[in-house]
Design a protein around this motif. Structure first.
Motif, short mmCIF file in Angstrom:
data_model
loop_
_atom_site.label_atom_id
_atom_site.label_comp_id
_atom_site.label_asym_id
_atom_site.label_seq_id
_atom_site.Cartn_x
_atom_site.Cartn_y
_atom_site.Cartn_z
N PHE A 1 -1.54 12.97 3.84
CA PHE A 1 -1.24 11.77 3.09
C PHE A 1 -2.02 11.65 1.78
CE2 PHE A 1 -0.71 10.38 7.66
CZ PHE A 1 0.67 10.52 7.65
N VAL B 1 -0.54 4.40 4.50
CA VAL B 1 0.55 4.52 5.48
C VAL B 1 0.07 3.95 6.80
CG1 VAL B 1 -0.16 6.86 6.11
CG2 VAL B 1 2.19 6.12 6.56
N ILE C 1 6.23 13.87 4.13
CA ILE C 1 6.36 12.58 4.80
C ILE C 1 7.82 12.13 4.78
CG2 ILE C 1 3.99 11.82 4.39
CD1 ILE C 1 5.06 10.22 2.00
N GLY D 1 2.45 14.53 7.16
CA GLY D 1 1.19 14.48 6.41
C GLY D 1 1.22 15.67 5.49
N PRO E 1 -3.47 8.62 10.36
CA PRO E 1 -4.16 8.04 9.20
C PRO E 1 -5.60 7.66 9.53
CG PRO E 1 -1.96 7.12 9.42
CD PRO E 1 -2.22 7.91 10.66
#
Length: 252
Positions: free
Chosen positions: A92, A102, A71, A90, A130
């Motif tokens: 994440f 995020v 990231i 990513g 996300p």
């Protein structure tokens, strides 16, 4: 034909399998085992963390396309110079484990800064959307990524789910959000979609049926205790993807 073209071929056939070692997995032996299993099992690509030694090791030991996830824009740009065949904004999961989230704006900022640092250098770019943000925001982000020329988007959602059932029901609950996000995004963008986060041999067929051109699998492979077991799971996933691809094209 270079490495990433091999992945593109599987992506076009809607049967790509990416095996994820882990964005926060810096254990050389663990990464080596996952990558070996991915290659022996017939996967389409591997996904590793940003680490110069690990990137070098993996590039030397496999002929598979190598995705590097981060990231941090400077890491992503440097990964290309270190030989990464693809870069991914990513996954994440490492942030979620720390209780962080995020936003769509933050993802877009990371992408734009990465593109600026690449300075026109062409590379395959995947972006994780996300899974915790509202679906309308996910669609808006996907459309903006399409305008930027991003090659692939990855869905997620397992981090937002706490399964209440065991067995197959629990696996379905874990994958439900990512698969439903795949359905919505595939209806609203032409970028190929890779469904990830909670995907297993049980739920992979649902991902492909929902519009995925690829699946990303992590814990169902990298948490196993032996290379033999890892290879068996990867082979099963590859067979599942091939069946889904043959069925789709037969019905086309």
């Amino acid at each position: 034909m270079n490495r990433i073209d091999l992945f593109r071929n599987d992506l076009e056939a809607r049967k790509a399998i990416k095996v994820i070692a882990g964005i926060d997995n810096f254990n050389m032996e663990s990464v080596r085992n996952v990558v070996s299993a991915a290659e022996m099992g017939g996967a389409s690509a591997v996904d590793i963390c940003y680490n110069e030694e690990i990137i070098s090791m993996v590039k030397e030991m496999t002929s598979l396309p190598v995705f590097v996830s981060s990231i941090v824009p400077s890491e992503l740009a440097n990964a290309v110079r270190l030989g990464a065949d693809a870069i991914e904004v990513g996954n994440f999961d490492a942030l979620y484990k720390k209780g962080q989230r995020v936003s769509a704006e933050e993802v877009l900022n990371i992408v734009n800064e990465t593109l600026r640092l690449l300075n026109g250098e062409r590379t395959f770019i995947c972006v994780t959307v996300p899974g915790h943000i509202d679906i309308s925001e996910q669609i808006s982000l996907a459309m903006k990524l399409e305008e930027l020329g991003i090659d692939l988007i990855q869905t997620e959602g397992a981090a937002t789910v706490t399964p209440s059932r065991a067995g197959a029901r629990g696996l379905l609950q874990t994958a439900e959000v990512s698969i439903s996000n795949t359905i919505e995004l595939s209806r609203n963008t032409s970028i190929p979609i890779m469904t990830a986060s909670g995907i297993t041999t049980t739920t992979a067929p649902l991902a492909f049926a929902s519009g995925a051109s690829a699946i990303g699998v992590g814990s169902c492979v990298n948490k196993l205790n032996s290379t033999i077991a890892m290879v068996a799971v990867v082979k099963s996933l590859v067979e599942c993807a091939s069946r889904a691809s043959r069925k789709e094209f037969a019905n086309a």
